[in-house]
Scaffold this active site. Structure first.
Site, PDB file in Angstrom:
ATOM      1  CB  SER A  45      45.091  29.840  35.240  1.00 63.14           C
ATOM      2  OG  SER A  45      46.437  29.965  35.657  1.00 63.14           O
ATOM      3  CD  GLU A 183      39.877  34.170  39.934  1.00 63.05           C
ATOM      4  OE1 GLU A 183      40.515  33.523  40.535  1.00 63.05           O
ATOM      5  OE2 GLU A 183      39.545  34.085  38.673  1.00 63.05           O
TER       6      GLU A 183
HETATM    7  O1  KIV Z   1      45.136  29.671  38.877  1.00 61.02           O
HETATM    8  C1  KIV Z   1      45.674  30.736  38.789  1.00 61.02           C
HETATM    9  O2  KIV Z   1      46.288  31.122  37.762  1.00 61.02           O
HETATM   10  C2  KIV Z   1      45.169  31.770  39.842  1.00 61.02           C
HETATM   11  C3  KIV Z   1      45.515  33.029  39.867  1.00 61.02           C
HETATM   12  C4  KIV Z   1      44.661  33.660  38.840  1.00 61.02           C
HETATM   13  C5  KIV Z   1      45.152  33.638  40.984  1.00 61.02           C
HETATM   14  O3  KIV Z   1      44.460  31.129  40.824  1.00 61.02           O
END
Ligand code: KIV
Length: 264
Positions: A45, A183
């Site tokens: 992310s 998720e």
């Molecule tokens: O990329 C990310 O931050 C994640 C989390 C939200 C689990 O995969």
């Protein structure tokens, strides 16, 4: 004492809920580590919250390693988990071994996370674990498949897709994953999976019955311009930062900062 992967399963057994937050740089990592979070995740992310991409897809392994090294310098106690970016592990178990090996050797992280629980990915997970690389799984809404899903939509709503996600989670546990992120799936499905597995489930948009919860720290801090409906902002840092920047501009333009030596 530093958190390790086995401890998380013990926490589940003891009914102690697990806390996970993401980090993308040294200062954020240091602050959340000192706050006592159990697991710090350099999630992909960061492509969206730190690099300004619309999805996680463009992120490269070199970019991920660059950020994870900075995070590592700030983490003393939490378990450090790093996401494998899109197309750095899906091709073959060998590609996954090379990518995960680089992450562990170059960043000092203790584990990697990868998305998907379909049979080929389960084989890849088993291969990594055989090589001594701890793996966290991730099922449900797997953002690297956003284009296949047609957006960041909730998964597992029908009984057929819910059953598939449950079976994927079971297969990942059998392959040796030490924890699994669930998720954006219905709460009752997350509950079923959490009851079925011995390893902990870490929920994000998966309701209150997982063995732990994860938030993207930019959402927690109210930094993101956009955040998913299930995220919670505990503070509005975006507004606080804008106010501080405006106060600085005003004080400089009105000769209030810095104070002149002549006044002292
Ligand atoms: O990329 C990310 O931050 C994640 C989390 C939200 C689990 O995969």
């Amino acid at each position: 004492m530093a958190v390790n992967t086995q401890q998380l399963t013990r926490y589940k057994k003891e009914g102690r809920l697990i806390t996970v937050l993401t980090a993308w740089d040294y200062l954020i990592a240091q602050a959340i580590d000192q706050a006592g979070v159990d697991v710090i995740m350099v999630g992909d992310s960061l492509a969206m919250v730190a690099l300004g991409y619309d999805t996680t897809i463009p992120l490269t392994l070199d970019e991920m390693i660059h950020h994870a090294k900075a995070v590592r310098r700030g983490v003393k106690a939490a378990l450090l988990v790093v996401d494998l970016p899109f197309m750095t592990y899906q091709e073959s178990p060998e590609q996954a071994m090379r990518s995960a090996g680089r992450v562990l050797k170059e960043t000092g992280a203790q584990a990697v996370k990868l998305e998907g629980g379909y049979p080929a990915m389960v084989q890849t997970v088993a291969r990594l674990i055989k090589a001594g690389i701890p793996v966290m799984g991730h099922v449900g809404l797997t953002p690297q498949s956003v284009h296949q899903f047609g957006g960041f939509r909730q998964q597992g709503k029908s009984s057929k897709s819910g059953e598939r996600i449950l079976q994927e989670a079971i297969a990942l546990e059998q392959a040796g994953a030490f924890a699994i992120v669930l998720e954006h799936i219905p709460e009752d499905l997350a509950l079923r999976i959490s009851q079925k597995l011995i390893i902990p489930t870490i929920g994000i948009g998966a309701g209150a019955h997982c063995d732990g919860q994860v938030l993207v720290t930019a959402d927690l801090l109210g930094l993101s311009g956009w955040s998913p409906p299930f995220a919670k902002a505990y503070v509005n840092l975006r507004e606080t930062i804008a106010q501080a920047a405006q106060a600085f501009c005003t004080e400089v333009r009105e000769h209030q900062f810095p104070e002149s030596d002549a006044k002292n």
